[in-house]
Design a protein around this motif. Structure first.
Motif, PDB file in Angstrom:
ATOM      1  N   GLU A 144       0.886  -1.168   0.000  1.00 21.63           N
ATOM      2  CA  GLU A 144       0.000   0.000   0.000  1.00 21.63           C
ATOM      3  C   GLU A 144       0.929   1.224   0.000  1.00 21.63           C
ATOM      4  O   GLU A 144       1.777   1.362   0.859  1.00 21.63           O
ATOM      5  N   LEU A 145       0.757   2.083  -0.987  1.00 25.16           N
ATOM      6  CA  LEU A 145       1.704   3.205  -1.118  1.00 25.16           C
ATOM      7  C   LEU A 145       1.401   4.385  -0.194  1.00 25.16           C
ATOM      8  O   LEU A 145       2.298   5.149   0.170  1.00 25.16           O
ATOM      9  N   SER A 146       0.152   4.513   0.159  1.00 26.61           N
ATOM     10  CA  SER A 146      -0.273   5.716   0.885  1.00 26.61           C
ATOM     11  C   SER A 146       0.570   5.973   2.139  1.00 26.61           C
ATOM     12  O   SER A 146       0.681   5.109   3.008  1.00 26.61           O
ATOM     13  N   GLY A 147       1.164   7.149   2.162  1.00 24.84           N
ATOM     14  CA  GLY A 147       1.927   7.571   3.335  1.00 24.84           C
ATOM     15  C   GLY A 147       3.327   6.983   3.434  1.00 24.84           C
ATOM     16  O   GLY A 147       4.106   7.371   4.303  1.00 24.84           O
ATOM     17  N   LYS A 148       3.649   6.044   2.545  1.00 20.28           N
ATOM     18  CA  LYS A 148       4.982   5.410   2.637  1.00 20.28           C
ATOM     19  C   LYS A 148       6.079   6.402   2.249  1.00 20.28           C
ATOM     20  O   LYS A 148       5.879   7.267   1.401  1.00 20.28           O
ATOM     21  N   ARG A 149       7.232   6.227   2.893  1.00 21.07           N
ATOM     22  CA  ARG A 149       8.401   7.036   2.518  1.00 21.07           C
ATOM     23  C   ARG A 149       9.096   6.365   1.353  1.00 21.07           C
ATOM     24  O   ARG A 149       9.636   5.259   1.503  1.00 21.07           O
ATOM     25  N   VAL A 150       9.080   7.049   0.209  1.00 19.12           N
ATOM     26  CA  VAL A 150       9.683   6.478  -0.996  1.00 19.12           C
ATOM     27  C   VAL A 150      10.835   7.374  -1.444  1.00 19.12           C
ATOM     28  O   VAL A 150      10.675   8.591  -1.520  1.00 19.12           O
ATOM     29  N   VAL A 151      11.966   6.775  -1.746  1.00 17.43           N
ATOM     30  CA  VAL A 151      13.036   7.560  -2.346  1.00 17.43           C
ATOM     31  C   VAL A 151      13.278   7.058  -3.774  1.00 17.43           C
ATOM     32  O   VAL A 151      13.372   5.859  -4.010  1.00 17.43           O
ATOM     33  N   VAL A 152      13.313   8.014  -4.700  1.00 15.51           N
ATOM     34  CA  VAL A 152      13.629   7.708  -6.097  1.00 15.51           C
ATOM     35  C   VAL A 152      15.058   8.195  -6.326  1.00 15.51           C
ATOM     36  O   VAL A 152      15.326   9.391  -6.194  1.00 15.51           O
ATOM     37  N   VAL A 153      15.967   7.293  -6.618  1.00 21.40           N
ATOM     38  CA  VAL A 153      17.351   7.699  -6.878  1.00 21.40           C
ATOM     39  C   VAL A 153      17.523   7.780  -8.394  1.00 21.40           C
ATOM     40  O   VAL A 153      17.496   6.759  -9.082  1.00 21.40           O
ATOM     41  N   GLY A 154      17.668   9.001  -8.886  1.00 19.01           N
ATOM     42  CA  GLY A 154      17.716   9.265 -10.336  1.00 19.01           C
ATOM     43  C   GLY A 154      16.611  10.236 -10.699  1.00 19.01           C
ATOM     44  O   GLY A 154      15.475  10.099 -10.217  1.00 19.01           O
ATOM     45  N   ARG A 155      16.941  11.235 -11.525  1.00 23.97           N
ATOM     46  CA  ARG A 155      15.947  12.272 -11.861  1.00 23.97           C
ATOM     47  C   ARG A 155      15.839  12.464 -13.371  1.00 23.97           C
ATOM     48  O   ARG A 155      15.667  13.583 -13.865  1.00 23.97           O
ATOM     49  N   SER A 156      15.991  11.365 -14.128  1.00 23.16           N
ATOM     50  CA  SER A 156      15.906  11.510 -15.586  1.00 23.16           C
ATOM     51  C   SER A 156      14.462  11.775 -16.007  1.00 23.16           C
ATOM     52  O   SER A 156      13.513  11.487 -15.273  1.00 23.16           O
ATOM     53  N   ILE A 157      14.348  12.302 -17.226  1.00 21.77           N
ATOM     54  CA  ILE A 157      13.014  12.573 -17.772  1.00 21.77           C
ATOM     55  C   ILE A 157      12.313  11.260 -18.101  1.00 21.77           C
ATOM     56  O   ILE A 157      11.102  11.142 -18.033  1.00 21.77           O
ATOM     57  N   THR A 158      13.103  10.237 -18.430  1.00 23.72           N
ATOM     58  CA  THR A 158      12.529   8.936 -18.784  1.00 23.72           C
ATOM     59  C   THR A 158      11.974   8.208 -17.563  1.00 23.72           C
ATOM     60  O   THR A 158      10.925   7.581 -17.636  1.00 23.72           O
ATOM     61  N   VAL A 159      12.698   8.258 -16.455  1.00 22.18           N
ATOM     62  CA  VAL A 159      12.299   7.436 -15.308  1.00 22.18           C
ATOM     63  C   VAL A 159      12.018   8.273 -14.047  1.00 22.18           C
ATOM     64  O   VAL A 159      10.867   8.384 -13.600  1.00 22.18           O
ATOM     65  N   GLY A 160      13.058   8.833 -13.465  1.00 22.15           N
ATOM     66  CA  GLY A 160      12.955   9.417 -12.122  1.00 22.15           C
ATOM     67  C   GLY A 160      11.888  10.484 -11.954  1.00 22.15           C
ATOM     68  O   GLY A 160      11.042  10.404 -11.050  1.00 22.15           O
ATOM     69  N   LYS A 161      11.909  11.498 -12.835  1.00 27.88           N
ATOM     70  CA  LYS A 161      10.966  12.623 -12.649  1.00 27.88           C
ATOM     71  C   LYS A 161       9.508  12.198 -12.827  1.00 27.88           C
ATOM     72  O   LYS A 161       8.681  12.469 -11.952  1.00 27.88           O
ATOM     73  N   PRO A 162       9.159  11.553 -13.976  1.00 28.98           N
ATOM     74  CA  PRO A 162       7.748  11.153 -14.098  1.00 28.98           C
ATOM     75  C   PRO A 162       7.311  10.194 -13.003  1.00 28.98           C
ATOM     76  O   PRO A 162       6.180  10.268 -12.506  1.00 28.98           O
ATOM     77  N   LEU A 163       8.215   9.323 -12.582  1.00 29.17           N
ATOM     78  CA  LEU A 163       7.875   8.359 -11.535  1.00 29.17           C
ATOM     79  C   LEU A 163       7.534   9.078 -10.223  1.00 29.17           C
ATOM     80  O   LEU A 163       6.554   8.739  -9.550  1.00 29.17           O
ATOM     81  N   ALA A 164       8.352  10.070  -9.873  1.00 28.43           N
ATOM     82  CA  ALA A 164       8.099  10.811  -8.635  1.00 28.43           C
ATOM     83  C   ALA A 164       6.713  11.458  -8.681  1.00 28.43           C
ATOM     84  O   ALA A 164       5.953  11.416  -7.707  1.00 28.43           O
ATOM     85  N   ILE A 165       6.367  12.019  -9.831  1.00 36.17           N
ATOM     86  CA  ILE A 165       5.048  12.665  -9.966  1.00 36.17           C
ATOM     87  C   ILE A 165       3.929  11.625  -9.847  1.00 36.17           C
ATOM     88  O   ILE A 165       2.913  11.859  -9.183  1.00 36.17           O
ATOM     89  N   MET A 166       4.142  10.472 -10.475  1.00 33.48           N
ATOM     90  CA  MET A 166       3.099   9.433 -10.421  1.00 33.48           C
ATOM     91  C   MET A 166       2.911   8.899  -8.997  1.00 33.48           C
ATOM     92  O   MET A 166       1.803   8.577  -8.584  1.00 33.48           O
TER      93      MET A 166
END
Ligand SMILES: NC(=O)c1ccc[n+]([C@@H]2O[C@H](COP(=O)([O-])OP(=O)(O)OC[C@H]3O[C@@H](n4cnc5c(N)ncnc54)[C@H](OP(=O)(O)O)[C@@H]3O)[C@@H](O)[C@H]2O)c1
Length: 271
Positions: A144-166
């Motif tokens: 369950e994602l709600s409230g979980k602390r998630v870290v995305v390592v990488g900020r590419s346009i292909t993966v990191g940035k869109p993923l963080a927004i999603m």
């Protein structure tokens, strides 16, 4: 413990096959490629095999730098084409944003057109980037994602940035931190996270002592070193955490989703 990604990919493919039977025409994917390097060629071959298996027509168009934009314009008008994929890296002399902006929005099955990327901000995932969507699918399957602390390592346009927004999307409600090459003391952040997603492109980058026990770790990396494939996560992490494997992890869900998007585009096509 390894996270089972195969069954997620299989379920997507079964859904794709079922939906194709409801269409009155075969969906078609066209991949546009510049001067193909070996890894692009191998990826296109795997697309071809998968398309055949799923009942999707597939064509590769080789384009010189000058032909890219006219080709994309033509494909936008071609009613027999449901989805358009642009192989990257593009030839150096081309402007990536200009080329990807020319991918027709309604055929943008990879989610690379700035319009589709921009819609993510509004929570609209018509064609989200396939890899980011694959990561979300895995996470929604295992936790369950709600409230979980998630870290995305990488900020590419292909993966990191869109993923963080999603992951931030209302309804998913993760608490997201994004890290990159200038982040200091990365392990202090990964260690307090419930979920660690690694998309840096460095073999075995995330080590066991960088995560706490029971963390969910998503390995996006695909690195070819000395004739072998490696993820961004050291396999030893699996001794204490739940980890997606490489190969056979996020990558195969990404491919399945590309074809799911082709069917989605075909379903929206008026013929
Ligand atoms: N499974 C799939 O379907 C799939 C799809 C696409 C990509 N991939 C793989 O995923 C990996 C990443 O791909 P990408 O396209 O996102 O790569 P990319 O465009 O090269 O971006 C890499 C990111 O990692 C960050 N980074 C590099 N070194 C770092 C460090 N020491 N600490 C923290 N962050 C660091 C970079 O930071 P800066 O921004 O500061 O430079 C950058 O944001 C690659 O292995 C690629 O092959 C897999």
């Amino acid at each position: 413990m390894w996270i089972d990604c195969k069954s997620i990919a299989k379920a997507i493919e079964e859904d794709v096959k079922r939906r194709i039977t409801s269409l009155s025409f075969a969906p078609k994917l066209v991949s546009v490629v510049g001067t193909g390097d070996p890894s692009t060629a191998s990826y296109l071959r795997s697309q071809e095999r998968k398309a055949e298996k799923l009942g999707i027509e597939f064509e590769i168009i080789e384009a010189s730098s000058g032909e890219f934009l006219p080709t994309l314009k033509k494909l936008a008008k071609d009613e027999s084409v449901s989805g358009v994929f642009v192989a990257r890296p593009l030839p150096q002399e081309l402007d990536e944003k200009e080329v990807l902006s020319a991918v027709p929005v309604e055929k943008d099955v990879e989610g690379v057109n700035p319009t589709n990327l921009g819609l993510l901000i509004y929570g609209e995932e018509t064609f989200p980037p396939c890899t980011a969507e694959a990561v979300v699918k895995v996470l929604e399957n295992v936790t369950e994602l709600s409230g979980k602390r998630v870290v995305v390592v990488g900020r590419s346009i292909t993966v990191g940035k869109p993923l963080a927004i999603m992951l931030l999307k209302k309804g998913r409600d993760a608490t997201v931190t994004v890290c990159h090459s200038r982040t200091q003391n990365l392990e202090e952040i990964t260690k307090i996270s419930d979920i660690v997603i690694v998309a840096v492109g460095k073999a075995n980058f995330l080590k066991k002592d960088m995560v706490k026990k029971g963390t969910i770790v998503i390995d996006v990396g695909i690195n070819y070193v000395d004739g072998k494939w490696y993820g961004d996560v050291d396999p030893a992490v699996e001794e204490i955490a739940h980890v997606t494997p490489v190969p056979g992890g996020v990558g195969q869900i990404t491919t399945a989703l590309l074809f799911e998007h082709v069917v989605r585009a075909a379903e929206r096509q008026k013929r």
